[in-house]
Each structure stands twice: as structure tokens, then as C-alpha cells.
Write an enzyme that holds these catalytic residues in place. Structure first.
Site, PDB file in Angstrom:
ATOM      1  CE1 TYR A 139      46.602  49.032  44.648  1.00  0.00           C
ATOM      2  CE2 TYR A 139      47.088  48.114  42.485  1.00  0.00           C
ATOM      3  CZ  TYR A 139      46.445  48.034  43.700  1.00  0.00           C
ATOM      4  OH  TYR A 139      45.637  46.957  43.973  1.00  0.00           O
ATOM      5  CG  ASP A 180      45.567  52.098  36.668  1.00  0.00           C
ATOM      6  OD1 ASP A 180      44.376  52.428  36.508  1.00  0.00           O
ATOM      7  OD2 ASP A 180      45.929  51.247  37.494  1.00  0.00           O
ATOM      8  CB  ILE A 223      41.186  52.390  37.625  1.00  0.00           C
ATOM      9  CG1 ILE A 223      39.964  51.539  37.938  1.00  0.00           C
ATOM     10  CG2 ILE A 223      42.026  52.653  38.879  1.00  0.00           C
ATOM     11  CD1 ILE A 223      40.247  50.101  38.194  1.00  0.00           C
ATOM     12  CE  LYS A 264      40.177  50.782  42.858  1.00  0.00           C
ATOM     13  NZ  LYS A 264      40.305  50.089  44.152  1.00  0.00           N
TER      14      LYS A 264
END
Lengths: 500, 500
Positions: free
Chosen positions: A213, A298, A300, A337
Site C-alpha cells: 500500500y 493489516d 482492513i 473499507k
């Protein structure tokens, strides 16, 4: 004749003269070496703001701090941000700005906003005030105190409980989360920064399987001074995380004198959309244990999956392992998200390490969520009917849009990596770049933006070492935008063919 | 015979032998000195978490970062926090916990919560959704997008405009504020941290007239690594800021090799409640200009004044000065105090330096306010009737409570400094300490807490150099609590007299 030399007390006797001369010389040499190695990094003079002279007094405006100047200049040279800025200046809209830039750069989900909107319309006011209407004076007083006065910086317990329930539901009930291991922050961005701050000191590093990311370079490096070491995953390997590559990167860092404090992954992967296999998670945990480092996952996009691969949380694997020291495992989550609520700024640090939970909770004072929003979310997340309906419908819409979008790209000769989660396709445009290099990729990005008026995130922004891959977010589009997109992409792909 | 000594090329000739021996010795000495001065601060080993051994694998839990461990242990030894923790564990309530601790430690205003509560009940739901009811599909869609999707990290323009108007009103319309110079953060805590980060590098310092707000030691030092240098103000001088003292502290810091980057003040002063006179503000600006450093004025209590002295913002003086380079002036503001909305977490950086505004706006991504709260506040702050009524009534209630409280302290022989703003009295209890020292003050704090069950913040937590002063917040009390407080304080003051 007795000769007086430095250190003569030490080197009296045979060879004393030579040693007495050599030792100070050697010391002098090491002194210079020491100074050289310990010299502080030079302040980034070039990015410092220009100095303003105040005419009448002849005084200078005091400058920004060196680090402030770095942040100010910060993201200027990243194509990821350059593209987003272009979209902000000239956003595509079918009616009001049909010539604007179509944004495939921002991972934001508009597919289910109507569901959230309807809930808000029906419940928001009452939710925030805890259904106050008609209550007595004492209840009213308590309610307004709960909203207006200082609350725990790391989130109210009711929200932690609601979030734990939501995360469990998102992860198909396979794991449960303990609210006491949770710190709530104003978005996943501060969550990952705060967690990093608690895990690593300036100059320490995280190993980060790449492509990763693009925001992490900003979110983690800007203020914490931690180094991110990309550890390449390869297309031939389906962009799977390679423990061997991690091992090599770890050794190289050690050789450089850099202390590696953890491995940072995203699952589902951002930007590839791949889901980290159960075995890989297991191997990562073993790797982290062997090196005695942390593992940050992560997750998310955990609930934003649509493919055939089933998402598995690292929490699931941790629970399976016997006698495993969980204190090294941490999860990042948030509502931006999976619940389409990016504007609400709600992030979560979930950690099995009580010391880290305790430090992070204290730092959360810099990144608290406002009480009205917390109350509102307690209500929303506790509305079981709404939440299960939302999760179901949102997954269906995601899958449908993914298929439509991947098919659209196929129409112009662009193949996507087989992904299972996230708001984006990981698109292979290497056949449309003229030189197989970062420069060639950059050129294609520029042509997409200028000729096709389409903003996509180039792989180089994600530290992908193979040129030609682009992250293309599809969840902020509507199906009506697809034909426009196809027509625009053709401008680039067809001119490429005719120029060959 | 030629004698070979180090540096012989340099020292050939008469005295070469002596010099050739002395120079390396001197270098060696300076080398040691250099190492000593540049040695990094030792990691706080004592505060590091205990190491957990994992039995079966023989592995260790990876530790927190050194700075994470510092934060975790962070505020343990400050009486300010110790007192607050005691109150959280055992809070006084006239009905449900009449034996609990009365909290004079937290600067929170409960006097006007009913006004805010009523507004919320009537308007909150509609405010957040921008009066959506009955709107068409397109408006609904826009509204939910405005709430749910990513918004500018540093606050939406509508809120900046509303805040600029509110600040102007609070400051009696004497100055206006430009929304483009504003960065909104999740509370004044991150506001002061972010501003500090942009102004100073690790190891740099701010001069801070003391006594000062005890939270700054945490808010500014924890993550930014900036040093705060207390510059004592004296009771004989009415705790006014002394430019001479600032001058001395500046020189001393320079001598130590510490770069001073700014002066940080609070106005109205926290903890004394004094208002910084117009001339002092002027002198501070001249001082900052002479040294080419920044001036940060924390004006979070600007609207919470009740005394005879009128509050003057530094913005007012800056506007008056001709040819003054404003780029060094920054204001901290927020809604936690003047609008009683601590739980909403809304802070403001207002800066005349566009580079700092731009850097701070980028860092605000770690401390954003959620959209629902921003929308709600736009509505509330734009409700002119409510706001002017609130400001008027709140000021009256503050003044009344201040008089009642100061009178109550007088009844037990405690005199207060003549203050004009803030939620607290700065009380002189020096006649009740047994030894005129920090230790004596600590002892009195302990007796207040244990015998009287009253938590007040001792001056030492505020870096006051004169023992015996306590900050006593009165705005979380109701008038009914006053007799209880007086009776409790008597336990300490009378036993003191009888023990003499």
C-alpha cells in the site's frame, strides 16, 4: 635517552616508541570514523521553505523544523498522490464534468452508500442521543455528559464491544476478539502509525512484502522515523509472500546494522487483492518467532472479499498454535473499507501484547474519535439486522462490480491478477509500456492520465519490482461509467498498437 | 636521531616532539568528550516491560520500542495524573458515592451542559444530515457522500468558516480569522503536538513561562522529542511573564548547545487564570522577532473569562504591529473549553505561516475529526441565536461559580490568585505545608487526597518553583457540592493548625 610519548605508561619497554606513536594515530583514525558514522543526517535543505525577509526590521521568518519541511514537501514526488491531486482538481462526473479524470486511484467504496445513508436517515439522531426522547432529567444529564465531557481516549467500552462483534461477524465467526485488547483511533492511518511507534525506534525497520500500500511510506515513515524494507513478491509466484525472501532481507538489514522489529503485511493484500494463504500466515508466525520480532497484519479489507479464496485472519492461526507467544501479533482494522465509512475516521489496533495495548491507549489521546460518532456507531453496529444485510448485499455488489470491471479491462487487452478481496484490480499493463522499466511504467501512467484521463496507481508507487502493474480501484465507479472507461483506455491501448 | 611521532609532518622543527605527543593526547581527550556529549540517551531499561519466556519454544516476546516503553510508563510519577486516576477509581457523587474523591483536577466545564444538551436534542439528527428530510435522491446521495467518504484531513471548509466566526465572536469581534490559515485536529492535544512537530526538531527546545499546564510535558515531549524549558514567573510579580527571565533562559539554553525554537504560552494562563497583558504580548512578539523564533499562544480558554481583565488575543496585537513578520505566530484553539465539548475532540491550529499550515494539514491525517461531528458542529456554530445565548449565559455561570468557589476556599483560610479566566483557581496553600519545599507540597497533596478526599493539582506538576500553590478546577462542581468541599478541606486545615 628517555623519549616521552603519549601513553608511555602503557607502552614502556621494547617497541614502546612505535606503539606509543601508533596508538594515538589509530585513535585519531577511529575518532574520525566515529564522527563520520555518528554525524546526524543533514537537514533536507532543498525542501526547506524559502526564507522571507522582513524589510523594515531585517528579520527572518523562523523556518519549519527539518522534519516539518520533509512532511511539507512529503508526497510531492509520488505518482500515487500526484494522480489523486489531479482527480481532486478535475473529477469526472457524467453530467457536470464529463471530461474530468476518472479516478481509479482511491480505495473508497461507493457501492453500498445507499444502505448506510438509509440507516443514518432513520436512526442517526436518536442513535447519537441514545434514544433520549421522553427521558427524565437525570437520564438527559447523563446522556449529554457522555457526549460532551472527556471520554476514554482509546474509545468507549461500548464501541469496543460492538467492534469486536462486527469483526467477528466479518470474519465469519471463526475468531473472537477481546475488547480489552483493542485501541480505537481516528482511522486506520493513526492506528498503524501508533502501533509502529510502540514497536520500533527511529532507524529500526519493518520488512514489508511488496507490492505494498503506497500510503505506508507516508503513514509510517513521516513521524516515526522507521525504515520500511520492501521484500519483493513476484508475479511468477502469484505475488505470494516468500519466507526465503524475508530471510534474505532480514540478513541484509542485519549486515547493514539495521535492527528489524517486525514484518508488516496486508491481508487481503493491498494492492494485489490476493488473500494470504493459511500456510503462509503460519510460516510468517514461525518466522517472527524465530527472529523474535513482531508481526503486524493489516486486515482492513477483511470483509470486502468476493473471490473464491476464503479470508483467514492471523487471529485465527494464532489461536490454533499451541504454546505460541502471541505477544508479537497485532492486527490493524477499521470501518473505512468494510462499512464504507471512511469519513467517520475509525481505526482499530488489536494486539495480543498488553504492554503495547497500554502504550497505544495512551498515545490514542492524539487520535481520538469524537463521542457523537462513537455513540452513533455503537447503535449502528448493534443493529444486527442492518449489519448482516449490509455485509451480504455489499459483498454481492462488490463481486458483481469486480466481474464487470475486470471484464472491461479485458476488452482493451488488460489482464488482471486473480484477486479475491479489496476495492481494486491488480492489472497487468506491461504489454502497453514501451520500455520494460520504471520509466516506461511512468510514461504509461502519464499517458493514461493525460490522454485517457484515467488515474490509476502505478506499481512503482507500491514498490513493485516488475514494471507495468497498476492498481485500479473500481468501487467508486458506477456501472454507467464502465463504457466511458473502456472508450478512454482504448485511446491509449490502440495508439500503442498502431505505434508499434 | 630522528624521532618518529604521530603528526610529525605537522610538528617538525623545534618543539616537535612535545607537540607531536601533546596533540594526539589532546585529540584523545576531545574524542572522549565528544563521545560523552553525543552519547544517545540511555534506553529506559527500568521501565521496559518484563521479558516473557515462552516455555516450549524458548522464545522471548519482542519488546516495545524504547519510546513505546517510555510512553507506557509515561505519566505514572506525576501527581497530576495520579490524582486523576484516583478520581476515576472513586469519583464523588452526592447520592451514589458520597465518600468518593471530589475532583478539582480536571478542567472540564459542566456548568452549561444543559444548554448544549438541549440544542443537541432539538437539532443533532437533522444537523448531521443537513436537514435531509424530504430531499430528492440526488441530495440524499450527496449528503451521505459528504458524511461517509474521505473528506479533507484538516477539516471541511464549512467547519473552518464556522470556527473562524466563533473565534471572532469569543474574542469580542476584535480580530478576524482566515479559514485558510486553519488546520482542524481531533482536539487541542494533537493540535499542539502537530504544531510543535512542524516547528522544532528532536533536541530543540521551547521556552515555557511556568507554572504551565501539566499536560504539555506529555503532549509535546512524548512523541516529538522536544525539550520544554520552564521559565519561572513569580507570585511577587503576579505570575506575569518576564522577558528578562526568558532572555536568561534563552542564553542558558544556547550555552548548553540547545537550540530554542519558540516560546509557548497559555492565555488566559493555565493554571493561574491570569490574562496576559497587552504590553506583555507585544514584548513577547518583539522577543520572538529578535531571537528569530516562534511564538505559540494557546488560547483555548479565550471565551471562558469572568474577571475584570479583558482577554486580548495575540492575533489582535499581530494585526496592530506594522511591518512585523507574522510567520512566527501561531494560535492553538479548540471547542473543549469554551463550548464545553471536550468529548467532541475538536482542536484548531491557527498559523500565519503558510508553510506550517501546509505541513500541519498533511499531518492532520493522523488526527482528523469524523464527518458526522464536523457537520453537526457546522450547524451548531452557525446557529447565531444559540451561540450568543450560550456565550452570555456560560460567562455568567462561570463568574458566579468562581465567586462562590473562591469564597469557599477563603472560609478555610485559602487565598486565591486574582484570576480572570479558565476553569480553575490558583490557590495559595503554602500556609498549610509543613516544610516549604516540593516535598512539603507533595505531603499536603497527599493529605488533601487521603484525609479530605479532594484532588487538586499541585504547583510542582505545573513546574511552579514556589511550593504550596494548587490548581483547583471548580467548573465540574455544582453549588451543592461546595459545603461538602468546605467541610472536607477543614479536615486538613484544622488538623494543621492543631498540630502546630
Amino acid at each position: 635517552m628517555r623519549i616521552v610519548v603519549p601513553l608511555q605508561g602503557v607502552v614502556q619497554g621494547r617497541g614502546g616508541l612505535v606503539l606509543g606513536s601508533l596508538i594515538p594515530c589509530a585513535l585519531f583514525y577511529f575518532f574520525q570514523l566515529y564522527i563520520k558514522r555518528n554525524r546526524p543526517a543533514p537537514a533536507p535543505a532543498s525542501s526547506a521553505p524559502p526564507i522571507h525577509r522582513c524589510h523594515s526590521r531585517g528579520l527572518l521568518t523562523p523556518s519549519l523544523s527539518a522534519r516539518g519541511a520533509v512532511v511539507r514537501a512529503g508526497d510531492e514526488d509520488s505518482l500515487y498522490y500526484a494522480g489523486l491531486r489531479r482527480c481532486a482538481d478535475d473529477p469526472y462526473h457524467p453530467a457536470s464534468n464529463p471530461g474530468g479524470v476518472i479516478n481509479l486511484g482511491l480505495a473508497e467504496n461507493h457501492l453500498s452508500l445507499d444502505l448506510v445513508g438509509r440507516w443514518m436517515e432513520e436512526h442517526a439522531g436518536a442513535a447519537m442521543l441514545d434514544g433520549l426522547a421522553g427521558a427524565g432529567e437525570e437520564v438527559r444529564d447523563l446522556t449529554i455528559r457522555g457526549l460532551a465531557t472527556y471520554q476514554p481516549h482509546d474509545g468507549i467500552l461500548a464501541l469496543k464491544m460492538a467492534l469486536a462483534g462486527f469483526m467477528r461477524q466479518i470474519m465469519h465467526g471463526s475468531v473472537s476478539f477481546d475488547p480489552s485488547q483493542m485501541v480505537i483511533t481516528s482511522g486506520a492511518t493513526p492506528a498503524v502509525e501508533i502501533l509502529s511507534f510502540c514497536i520500533a525506534d527511529p532507524g529500526n525497520a519493518f520488512l514489508v512484502p511488496s507490492p505494498y500500500y503506497p500510503g505506508w511510506d507516508r503513514d509510517i515513515k513521516w513521524r516515526t522515523g522507521i525504515e520500511l524494507i520492501p521484500v519483493p513478491c513476484r508475479s511468477t509466484d502469484n505475488f505470494n509472500i516468500s519466507i526465503t525472501a524475508l530471510e534474505i532481507a532480514y540478513k541484509q538489514a542485519k549486515k547493514r546494522g539495521v535492527r528489524v522489529r517486525g514484518v508488516l503485511i496486508s491481508n487481503p493484500s493491498n494492492p494485489t487483492g490476493g488473500i494470504v494463504p493459511r500456510e503462509t500466515l503460519h510460516d510468517l508466525l514461525v518466522f517472527a518467532a524465530e527472529k523474535n520480532i513482531h508481526l503486524i497484519s493489516d486486515e482492513i479489507f477483511a470483509g470486502s472479499t468476493y473471490g473464491s479464496d476464503k479470508f483467514v485472519s492471523v487471529a485465527d492461526i494464532v489461536d490454533e498454535l499451541e504454546d505460541f507467544d502471541k505477544g508479537r501479533v497485532h492486527i490493524i482494522y477499521g470501518l473505512s473499507k468494510d462499512l464504507s465509512l471512511a469519513g467517520f475516521r475509525v481505526g482499530v489496533i488489536y494486539s495480543y501484547n498488553e504492554h503495547i495495548v497500554s502504550a497505544a491507549a495512551k498515545i490514542a489521546r492524539f487520535s481520538s474519535v469524537s463521542s457523537p460518532t462513537q455513540r452513533l456507531l455503537v447503535s449502528m453496529l448493534s443493529d444486527e439486522k442492518f449489519i448482516s444485510e449490509y455485509i451480504k448485499v455489499n459483498r454481492e455488489r462488490l463481486r458483481k462490480m469486480y466481474l464487470v470491471f475486470a471484464d472491461a479491462l479485458k476488452q482493451v487487452g488488460i489482464e488482471c491478477f486473480k484477486s479475491s478481496g479489496g476495492f481494486y484490480c491488480w492489472a497487468d499493463m506491461s504489454r502497453y509500456i514501451r520500455s520494460y522499466s520504471e520509466k516506461g511504467e511512468r510514461k504509461l501512467w502519464d499517458r493514461l492520465l493525460e490522454e485517457a484521463k484515467v488515474n490509476a496507481t502505478p506499481g512503482s508507487s507500491c514498490h513493485c519490482i516488475e514494471p507495468g502493474w497498476f492498481r485500479c480501484c473500481f468501487t467508486a465507479l458506477s456501472e454507467e461509467d464502465i463504457p466511458v472507461l473502456v472508450e478512454r483506455l482504448r485511446r491509449v491501448t490502440e495508439s500503442h498498437r498502431s505505434n508499434r
